[in-house]
Design an enzyme around this catalytic site. Structure first.
Site, PDB file in Angstrom:
ATOM      1  N   TYR A  27       0.728  -1.056   0.031  1.00 41.39           N
ATOM      2  CA  TYR A  27       0.039   0.079   0.031  1.00 41.39           C
ATOM      3  C   TYR A  27       0.764   1.151   0.033  1.00 41.39           C
ATOM      4  CZ  TYR A  27      -3.011   3.604   1.339  1.00 41.39           C
ATOM      5  OH  TYR A  27      -3.767   4.683   1.498  1.00 41.39           O
ATOM      6  N   PRO A  80       1.302  15.689   4.152  1.00 41.66           N
ATOM      7  CA  PRO A  80       0.141  14.785   4.778  1.00 41.66           C
ATOM      8  C   PRO A  80      -0.040  13.510   4.064  1.00 41.66           C
ATOM      9  CG  PRO A  80      -0.387  17.080   4.207  1.00 41.66           C
ATOM     10  CD  PRO A  80       0.913  16.742   3.603  1.00 41.66           C
ATOM     11  N   SER A 109      -3.989  14.584   7.436  1.00 39.35           N
ATOM     12  CA  SER A 109      -4.697  14.224   6.216  1.00 39.35           C
ATOM     13  C   SER A 109      -6.416  14.166   6.714  1.00 39.35           C
ATOM     14  CB  SER A 109      -4.273  12.922   5.573  1.00 39.35           C
ATOM     15  OG  SER A 109      -5.362  12.488   4.864  1.00 39.35           O
ATOM     16  N   GLN A 130      -4.513  18.611   5.234  1.00 40.63           N
ATOM     17  CA  GLN A 130      -4.825  18.311   3.827  1.00 40.63           C
ATOM     18  C   GLN A 130      -6.441  17.453   3.794  1.00 40.63           C
ATOM     19  OE1 GLN A 130      -4.897  14.628   3.033  1.00 40.63           O
ATOM     20  NE2 GLN A 130      -5.907  15.055   1.071  1.00 40.63           N
ATOM     21  N   TYR A 132     -10.064  16.702   1.229  1.00 39.24           N
ATOM     22  CA  TYR A 132     -10.696  16.265  -0.155  1.00 39.24           C
ATOM     23  C   TYR A 132     -12.068  17.250  -0.214  1.00 39.24           C
ATOM     24  CZ  TYR A 132      -7.283  12.639   0.131  1.00 39.24           C
ATOM     25  OH  TYR A 132      -5.969  11.979   0.102  1.00 39.24           O
ATOM     26  N   THR A 158      -6.205  18.879  -1.851  1.00 42.15           N
ATOM     27  CA  THR A 158      -5.998  17.826  -2.960  1.00 42.15           C
ATOM     28  C   THR A 158      -6.867  17.722  -3.945  1.00 42.15           C
ATOM     29  OG1 THR A 158      -4.797  16.497  -1.169  1.00 42.15           O
ATOM     30  CG2 THR A 158      -5.290  15.336  -3.227  1.00 42.15           C
ATOM     31  N   ARG A 167      -4.822   0.760  -8.093  1.00 43.66           N
ATOM     32  CA  ARG A 167      -3.697   0.365  -7.515  1.00 43.66           C
ATOM     33  C   ARG A 167      -3.894  -1.232  -7.360  1.00 43.66           C
ATOM     34  NH1 ARG A 167      -4.028   5.253  -2.992  1.00 43.66           N
ATOM     35  NH2 ARG A 167      -4.230   6.888  -4.630  1.00 43.66           N
ATOM     36  N   LYS A 254      -2.868  20.730  -4.136  1.00 40.68           N
ATOM     37  CA  LYS A 254      -1.952  20.002  -4.088  1.00 40.68           C
ATOM     38  C   LYS A 254      -2.425  19.005  -5.085  1.00 40.68           C
ATOM     39  CE  LYS A 254       0.111  16.095  -1.674  1.00 40.68           C
ATOM     40  NZ  LYS A 254      -0.238  14.862  -2.400  1.00 40.68           N
ATOM     41  N   HIS A 278       0.666  12.577  -7.035  1.00 44.17           N
ATOM     42  CA  HIS A 278       0.274  11.769  -5.906  1.00 44.17           C
ATOM     43  C   HIS A 278       1.118  10.398  -5.638  1.00 44.17           C
ATOM     44  CE1 HIS A 278      -3.661  11.871  -3.388  1.00 44.17           C
ATOM     45  NE2 HIS A 278      -3.020  10.652  -2.900  1.00 44.17           N
ATOM     46  N   ASP A 309       6.322  17.409  -4.897  1.00 45.07           N
ATOM     47  CA  ASP A 309       6.514  16.400  -4.465  1.00 45.07           C
ATOM     48  C   ASP A 309       6.715  15.328  -5.232  1.00 45.07           C
ATOM     49  OD1 ASP A 309       4.000  15.364  -4.521  1.00 45.07           O
ATOM     50  OD2 ASP A 309       3.404  16.119  -2.586  1.00 45.07           O
ATOM     51  N   GLY A 311       8.988  11.217  -5.492  1.00 46.82           N
ATOM     52  CA  GLY A 311       9.995  10.876  -5.866  1.00 46.82           C
ATOM     53  C   GLY A 311      11.528  11.157  -5.097  1.00 46.82           C
ATOM     54  N   ARG A 333       7.030   9.194   0.864  1.00 43.49           N
ATOM     55  CA  ARG A 333       7.347   7.716   1.030  1.00 43.49           C
ATOM     56  C   ARG A 333       8.703   7.823   2.146  1.00 43.49           C
ATOM     57  NH1 ARG A 333       5.561   7.050  -4.056  1.00 43.49           N
ATOM     58  NH2 ARG A 333       3.902   5.310  -4.358  1.00 43.49           N
TER      59      ARG A 333
END
Length: 382
Positions: A27, A80, A109, A130, A132, A158, A167, A254, A278, A309, A311, A333
């Protein structure tokens, strides 16, 4: 493997993989579709070279930046992210405390596992909320009012998640919140008992920002259904402009990726934008934020704080983004794997590692402040 053996992103990732059940690791680690964008986010930095200056007198380095009126001690912040207590029982508590220790911004979040109010008690430093855009406009207003009452300085809406990404790693294990695992997923949990012990011996899993709206018991609304049933795909620029006016303070979007959208954000009064796909978890095949950064900074960088943001794994990645004009760089991450591996000590070690890398990189670049970084110090490979 011990925390003291972790020196970079990949070490933290390996340590987290050893501790987490497979479905939870996937995940965090996974992206959408073929995960092309997920891989491209980091690869984009490799196409850019740094050109250092020398003999510049770099005994003292100032890494601080100001973003949306908030001063950060270093030019990275903890983006977040959702469901953090699923990865480690400390969750956002660990991230809030670690961010406060390092004088940088973090965010809670809408899908956070501690409340806005508790996070504010842990850290009085820079913080964003953050959220929605929901079909229930009353819920949107309630979230903004709650954030304001909690003392949150900036809102971060976002805008790239009006529906969930595809996913496939999660589909293969049946991963969902609440858990609805298939046999393959259950087996992965069975072979990682330490995570299960932590899960069972600490307070129950909650989504405090949504618990009055999303039931987590029998017949529960899963996270995937939250995206498909509660979020409003009809969200428009007029809707966002109304929220910006209602909030009356720093407001950030975002998920901006195009110049046209960046200009619209500035026109409706946003204080900042985060270039983001994302983490490669939504639209696979989309461009990396780093690749879009220069043209968006050129278009709106004099009117609005541009962040990015996706990578980011090294201090040199941050230096490249700052040299193109980003005001600050979000980490996802990068801190989630150390959180999963070791809780607050893991996040603190990761942020300290990043701070050290940025400071070392600035000295080797011949810069004593972030403002001295510029495109003059970059070359792109063809």
């Amino acid at each position: 493997m011990r925390l003291t053996d972790c020196y970079n992103f990949h070490d933290f990732r390996r340590m987290a993989k050893r501790r987490l059940p497979g479905p939870i690791f996937d995940y965090i680690d996974g992206g959408a579709d073929d995960e092309v964008t997920y891989r491209r986010n980091t690869a984009a930095f490799e196409a850019c070279d740094l050109v250092p200056d020398v003999l510049r007198g770099v005994a003292e380095v100032d890494m601080s930046v100001t973003v949306m009126g908030q001063k950060l001690a270093m030019p990275v912040y903890c983006s977040p992210t959702a469901l953090q207590r699923l990865f480690h029982h400390q969750g956002e508590r660990a991230v809030a405390a670690a961010a406060a220790k390092h004088g940088t911004m973090f965010g809670v979040s809408s899908l956070g596992t501690i409340s806005l109010e508790e996070a504010r008690q842990i850290s009085s430093g820079p913080q964003v909320y953050q959220f929605y855009f929901h079909k229930d406009r009353g819920l949107n207003r309630e979230m903004m009012a709650r954030a304001k009452n909690a003392g949150v300085q900036a809102m971060m809406l976002t805008v790239d998640s009006i529906t969930g990404g595809n996913r496939e790693r999660d589909k293969r294990t049946g991963f969902a919140i609440p858990f609805k695992l298939n046999l393959a997923g259950v087996t992965q949990f069975a072979i990682k008992p330490s995570w299960a012990i932590d899960w069972l011996t600490h307070e129950r899993f909650r989504l405090p920002q949504l618990e009055n709206h999303v039931k987590m018991d029998g017949g529960a609304l899963s996270i995937s259904r939250y995206f498909t049933e509660m979020l409003d795909p009809s969200m428009s620029w007029d809707d966002v402009a109304e929220m910006v006016r209602e909030w009356g303070g720093p407001f950030c979007l975002k998920g901006i990726m195009s110049v046209e959208d960046a200009k619209r954000a500035a026109e409706i009064g946003c204080s900042g934008i985060v270039l983001s796909n994302h983490g490669g978890r939504q639209l696979d095949g989309s461009r990396s934020a780093f690749d879009q950064l220069a043209e968006i900074v050129d278009a709106v960088g004099d009117r609005i704080d541009v962040m990015m943001d996706g990578g980011v794994q090294r201090g040199t990645h941050v230096l490249k983004a700052l040299s193109l004009g980003a005001k600050a760089v979000g980490l996802g991450r990068y801190y989630l794997f150390p959180l999963a591996a070791a809780g607050q000590p893991g996040v603190e070690r990761a942020l300290e590692t990043m701070r050290t890398e940025i400071e070392r990189g600035m000295k080797l670049m011949g810069c004593t402040s972030v403002s001295q970084l510029s495109r003059r110090n970059l070359r792109f490979r063809s």
